[in-house]
Design an enzyme around this catalytic site. Sequence first.
Site, PDB file in Angstrom:
ATOM      1  N   VAL A   1      33.941  45.046  25.006  1.00  0.00           N
ATOM      2  CA  VAL A   1      35.106  44.249  25.149  1.00  0.00           C
ATOM      3  C   VAL A   1      35.484  43.165  24.405  1.00  0.00           C
ATOM      4  O   VAL A   1      36.472  42.726  23.958  1.00  0.00           O
ATOM      5  CB  VAL A   1      35.349  43.882  26.624  1.00  0.00           C
TER       6      VAL A   1
ATOM      7  N   ILE B   1      25.909  39.576  44.738  1.00  0.00           N
ATOM      8  CA  ILE B   1      25.531  41.190  45.004  1.00  0.00           C
ATOM      9  C   ILE B   1      24.265  41.697  44.222  1.00  0.00           C
ATOM     10  O   ILE B   1      23.894  41.369  43.234  1.00  0.00           O
ATOM     11  CB  ILE B   1      26.881  41.932  44.256  1.00  0.00           C
TER      12      ILE B   1
ATOM     13  N   SER C   1      34.838  30.309  33.094  1.00  0.00           N
ATOM     14  CA  SER C   1      35.486  31.724  32.892  1.00  0.00           C
ATOM     15  C   SER C   1      36.129  32.430  33.928  1.00  0.00           C
ATOM     16  O   SER C   1      36.867  33.181  33.802  1.00  0.00           O
ATOM     17  CB  SER C   1      34.178  32.537  32.127  1.00  0.00           C
ATOM     18  N   LYS C   2      35.417  32.356  35.007  1.00  0.00           N
ATOM     19  CA  LYS C   2      36.050  32.930  36.171  1.00  0.00           C
ATOM     20  C   LYS C   2      37.355  32.263  36.783  1.00  0.00           C
ATOM     21  O   LYS C   2      38.242  32.996  37.377  1.00  0.00           O
ATOM     22  CB  LYS C   2      34.862  33.222  37.315  1.00  0.00           C
TER      23      LYS C   2
ATOM     24  N   TYR D   1      30.004  29.750  32.993  1.00  0.00           N
ATOM     25  CA  TYR D   1      30.338  30.902  33.814  1.00  0.00           C
ATOM     26  C   TYR D   1      31.521  30.457  34.831  1.00  0.00           C
ATOM     27  O   TYR D   1      32.631  31.607  35.094  1.00  0.00           O
ATOM     28  CB  TYR D   1      29.270  31.418  34.368  1.00  0.00           C
TER      29      TYR D   1
ATOM     30  N   ASN E   1      35.854  45.311  34.629  1.00  0.00           N
ATOM     31  CA  ASN E   1      34.470  44.832  35.164  1.00  0.00           C
ATOM     32  C   ASN E   1      33.946  44.113  34.323  1.00  0.00           C
ATOM     33  O   ASN E   1      32.864  43.104  34.629  1.00  0.00           O
ATOM     34  CB  ASN E   1      34.170  45.895  35.819  1.00  0.00           C
TER      35      ASN E   1
ATOM     36  N   SER F   1      34.711  36.244  40.405  1.00  0.00           N
ATOM     37  CA  SER F   1      33.400  35.868  41.224  1.00  0.00           C
ATOM     38  C   SER F   1      33.824  34.705  42.191  1.00  0.00           C
ATOM     39  O   SER F   1      34.847  34.098  42.054  1.00  0.00           O
ATOM     40  CB  SER F   1      32.604  35.635  40.043  1.00  0.00           C
TER      41      SER F   1
END
Length: 256
Positions: A64, A187, A157-158, A154, A90, A141
């Site tokens: 991506v 998860i 970014s989310k 992270y 995803n 997330s």
Amino acid sequence: MDFTGKVVLITGASSGIGAATAKYFTDLGASVVLTGRNADNLNKVGAECEAVGKQKPFLLVADVTNSDDNTRVINETLKKFGKLDVLVNNAGKGLAGSIENTSVEQFDDIMNTNVRGVYHLTMLAVPHLIKSKGNIVNVSSVAGTRSFPNALAYCISKAALDQFTRCVALELAPKQVRVNSVNPAVIVTDFHNRVGMSAEAYAAYLKSCEQTHALGRVGQAAEVAAAIAFLAGDTASFITGTCLCVDGGKNVMCPR
């Protein structure tokens, strides 16, 4: 839910939540287009989908963060099926690190995958989703809704992905294209192994997560896949701009 006749594109489908989502949609009758960087893993997931579904999945090795790959994915999907009904963004990656030890290069790498890649592929897909009155589900997330130390790039970014979800939902609502996200907590996948956690440390981490998730356990990839399918289906026809926490109650917990 029945996705017979629907074309569903899932990025990052070669492992984890993406792989579980691919199998879930296949079982519901969808024609799935699966992308991922690891050809061997992608072929394995494709074989698993073929075993549970009526149609053979369409596999495309792609990254991506590569603009040419994104263009090729959309073009090949349209060439194969003539339309696109659902885009599941995803593909993503994680990184441990704080403001003291995360480099700008690492930050750029995370943002390129988790935000820029989503932005570009969505931009290319939107004209075709407008034609089909389709929808988009982004995989975000709990880190987009809550703040955690030592995961700075992270988390940023989310959070950006959640805002992207809301903004694009407003932009596309007049054209009857819905845009939502799922926000999982911990998860069971290989996600933490890929960010450098050993098997022993991961096992201990999962045990400790019994105290950080209100339901007293971590989640399974199939549970996130079910939420993605719900948002993508007609059962969620009046839902857009929502960030759905699939997190065992983690986002509402507060340390005492």
